[in-house]
Design a protein around this motif. Sequence first.
Motif, PDB file in Angstrom:
ATOM      1  N   VAL A  63       0.858  -1.182   0.000  1.00 25.86           N
ATOM      2  CA  VAL A  63       0.000   0.000   0.000  1.00 25.86           C
ATOM      3  C   VAL A  63       0.893   1.230   0.000  1.00 25.86           C
ATOM      4  O   VAL A  63       1.858   1.303   0.758  1.00 25.86           O
ATOM      5  CB  VAL A  63      -0.924   0.014   1.233  1.00 25.86           C
ATOM      6  N   GLU A  64       0.576   2.160  -0.863  1.00 28.10           N
ATOM      7  CA  GLU A  64       1.354   3.386  -0.958  1.00 28.10           C
ATOM      8  C   GLU A  64       0.428   4.570  -0.719  1.00 28.10           C
ATOM      9  O   GLU A  64      -0.624   4.687  -1.333  1.00 28.10           O
ATOM     10  CB  GLU A  64       1.977   3.492  -2.353  1.00 28.10           C
ATOM     11  N   TRP A  65       0.820   5.443   0.194  1.00 28.42           N
ATOM     12  CA  TRP A  65       0.038   6.627   0.511  1.00 28.42           C
ATOM     13  C   TRP A  65       0.672   7.816  -0.199  1.00 28.42           C
ATOM     14  O   TRP A  65       1.826   8.109   0.017  1.00 28.42           O
ATOM     15  CB  TRP A  65       0.016   6.874   2.018  1.00 28.42           C
ATOM     16  N   ARG A  66      -0.103   8.496  -1.024  1.00 30.71           N
ATOM     17  CA  ARG A  66       0.403   9.658  -1.760  1.00 30.71           C
ATOM     18  C   ARG A  66      -0.440  10.885  -1.434  1.00 30.71           C
ATOM     19  O   ARG A  66      -1.639  10.796  -1.276  1.00 30.71           O
ATOM     20  CB  ARG A  66       0.328   9.423  -3.266  1.00 30.71           C
ATOM     21  N   GLY A  67       0.217  12.023  -1.385  1.00 27.91           N
ATOM     22  CA  GLY A  67      -0.485  13.291  -1.242  1.00 27.91           C
ATOM     23  C   GLY A  67      -0.931  13.635   0.159  1.00 27.91           C
ATOM     24  O   GLY A  67      -1.736  14.546   0.340  1.00 27.91           O
ATOM     25  N   ARG A  68      -0.429  12.928   1.168  1.00 32.36           N
ATOM     26  CA  ARG A  68      -0.839  13.235   2.542  1.00 32.36           C
ATOM     27  C   ARG A  68      -0.454  14.660   2.930  1.00 32.36           C
ATOM     28  O   ARG A  68      -1.146  15.291   3.722  1.00 32.36           O
ATOM     29  CB  ARG A  68      -0.204  12.246   3.513  1.00 32.36           C
ATOM     30  N   GLU A  69       0.620  15.169   2.353  1.00 36.73           N
ATOM     31  CA  GLU A  69       1.064  16.523   2.691  1.00 36.73           C
ATOM     32  C   GLU A  69       0.097  17.585   2.153  1.00 36.73           C
ATOM     33  O   GLU A  69       0.107  18.719   2.597  1.00 36.73           O
ATOM     34  CB  GLU A  69       2.481  16.780   2.161  1.00 36.73           C
ATOM     35  N   LYS A  70      -0.756  17.200   1.205  1.00 36.64           N
ATOM     36  CA  LYS A  70      -1.708  18.154   0.631  1.00 36.64           C
ATOM     37  C   LYS A  70      -3.023  18.229   1.417  1.00 36.64           C
ATOM     38  O   LYS A  70      -3.860  19.068   1.123  1.00 36.64           O
ATOM     39  CB  LYS A  70      -2.009  17.762  -0.813  1.00 36.64           C
ATOM     40  N   LEU A  71      -3.198  17.355   2.401  1.00 31.61           N
ATOM     41  CA  LEU A  71      -4.426  17.374   3.188  1.00 31.61           C
ATOM     42  C   LEU A  71      -4.431  18.579   4.118  1.00 31.61           C
ATOM     43  O   LEU A  71      -3.404  18.944   4.670  1.00 31.61           O
ATOM     44  CB  LEU A  71      -4.542  16.086   4.014  1.00 31.61           C
ATOM     45  N   PRO A  72      -5.592  19.187   4.323  1.00 35.80           N
ATOM     46  CA  PRO A  72      -5.658  20.353   5.203  1.00 35.80           C
ATOM     47  C   PRO A  72      -5.483  19.951   6.667  1.00 35.80           C
ATOM     48  O   PRO A  72      -5.745  18.815   7.046  1.00 35.80           O
ATOM     49  CB  PRO A  72      -7.067  20.902   4.960  1.00 35.80           C
ATOM     50  N   GLN A  73      -5.067  20.902   7.474  1.00 39.56           N
ATOM     51  CA  GLN A  73      -4.962  20.671   8.914  1.00 39.56           C
ATOM     52  C   GLN A  73      -6.362  20.694   9.517  1.00 39.56           C
ATOM     53  O   GLN A  73      -7.235  21.398   9.041  1.00 39.56           O
ATOM     54  CB  GLN A  73      -4.095  21.761   9.554  1.00 39.56           C
ATOM     55  N   GLY A  74      -6.575  19.926  10.557  1.00 42.49           N
ATOM     56  CA  GLY A  74      -7.874  19.915  11.216  1.00 42.49           C
ATOM     57  C   GLY A  74      -8.817  18.898  10.598  1.00 42.49           C
ATOM     58  O   GLY A  74      -8.409  18.011   9.849  1.00 42.49           O
ATOM     59  N   ALA A  75     -10.092  19.048  10.900  1.00 41.58           N
ATOM     60  CA  ALA A  75     -11.109  18.105  10.440  1.00 41.58           C
ATOM     61  C   ALA A  75     -11.497  18.387   8.992  1.00 41.58           C
ATOM     62  O   ALA A  75     -11.502  19.528   8.539  1.00 41.58           O
ATOM     63  CB  ALA A  75     -12.336  18.202  11.334  1.00 41.58           C
ATOM     64  N   TYR A  76     -11.828  17.338   8.274  1.00 41.36           N
ATOM     65  CA  TYR A  76     -12.277  17.447   6.889  1.00 41.36           C
ATOM     66  C   TYR A  76     -13.008  16.179   6.499  1.00 41.36           C
ATOM     67  O   TYR A  76     -12.939  15.168   7.194  1.00 41.36           O
ATOM     68  CB  TYR A  76     -11.117  17.719   5.928  1.00 41.36           C
ATOM     69  N   ILE A  77     -13.717  16.231   5.409  1.00 44.88           N
ATOM     70  CA  ILE A  77     -14.437  15.074   4.882  1.00 44.88           C
ATOM     71  C   ILE A  77     -13.760  14.667   3.584  1.00 44.88           C
ATOM     72  O   ILE A  77     -13.482  15.506   2.727  1.00 44.88           O
ATOM     73  CB  ILE A  77     -15.920  15.411   4.617  1.00 44.88           C
ATOM     74  N   VAL A  78     -13.520  13.387   3.438  1.00 43.53           N
ATOM     75  CA  VAL A  78     -12.898  12.864   2.225  1.00 43.53           C
ATOM     76  C   VAL A  78     -13.979  12.162   1.411  1.00 43.53           C
ATOM     77  O   VAL A  78     -14.664  11.269   1.903  1.00 43.53           O
ATOM     78  CB  VAL A  78     -11.758  11.864   2.552  1.00 43.53           C
ATOM     79  N   CYS A  79     -14.161  12.572   0.170  1.00 39.82           N
ATOM     80  CA  CYS A  79     -15.105  11.939  -0.750  1.00 39.82           C
ATOM     81  C   CYS A  79     -14.298  11.348  -1.897  1.00 39.82           C
ATOM     82  O   CYS A  79     -13.527  12.048  -2.543  1.00 39.82           O
ATOM     83  CB  CYS A  79     -16.100  12.952  -1.281  1.00 39.82           C
ATOM     84  N   LEU A  80     -14.492  10.066  -2.138  1.00 40.70           N
ATOM     85  CA  LEU A  80     -13.747   9.385  -3.183  1.00 40.70           C
ATOM     86  C   LEU A  80     -14.658   9.059  -4.356  1.00 40.70           C
ATOM     87  O   LEU A  80     -15.810   8.699  -4.169  1.00 40.70           O
ATOM     88  CB  LEU A  80     -13.134   8.091  -2.640  1.00 40.70           C
ATOM     89  N   LEU A  81     -14.116   9.127  -5.533  1.00 38.49           N
ATOM     90  CA  LEU A  81     -14.823   8.726  -6.733  1.00 38.49           C
ATOM     91  C   LEU A  81     -14.180   7.431  -7.217  1.00 38.49           C
ATOM     92  O   LEU A  81     -12.996   7.398  -7.525  1.00 38.49           O
ATOM     93  CB  LEU A  81     -14.727   9.809  -7.817  1.00 38.49           C
ATOM     94  N   TYR A  82     -14.934   6.377  -7.213  1.00 31.57           N
ATOM     95  CA  TYR A  82     -14.413   5.076  -7.644  1.00 31.57           C
ATOM     96  C   TYR A  82     -15.117   4.675  -8.917  1.00 31.57           C
ATOM     97  O   TYR A  82     -16.343   4.662  -8.997  1.00 31.57           O
ATOM     98  CB  TYR A  82     -14.648   4.007  -6.567  1.00 31.57           C
ATOM     99  N   THR A  83     -14.345   4.344  -9.916  1.00 33.51           N
ATOM    100  CA  THR A  83     -14.913   3.838 -11.150  1.00 33.51           C
ATOM    101  C   THR A  83     -14.343   2.455 -11.407  1.00 33.51           C
ATOM    102  O   THR A  83     -13.141   2.225 -11.300  1.00 33.51           O
ATOM    103  CB  THR A  83     -14.599   4.754 -12.350  1.00 33.51           C
TER     104      THR A  83
END
Length: 87
Positions: A63-83
């Motif tokens: 498993v590779e995690w990419r873009g974690r540094e681009k996430l905002p600080q604090g609480a947020y909602i993640v919405c994924l689009l899966y095709t």
Amino acid sequence: MSHSFAVFVRSLVFNALFYINIVARMIVALPTLLLPRSFMLGVLRHYSRSTLWLLRAVCNVNVEWRGREKLPQGAYIVCLLYTSPSP
């Protein structure tokens, strides 16, 4: 042994170990319901790490995690689009 049979056997082994792991973690987590939230988060952290280790050890899935540094600080909602690749 054919490739598809080996994948089938690895999948069976992973699923058996996954469910053993989750049941064991649930039993361990029960007393943490009476403790501060950080204890439950620790159990969840260990559960997720052990599941990723099982994926790596049994199924050879990394498993590779990419873009974690681009996430905002604090609480947020993640919405994924899966095709799906299938029509």
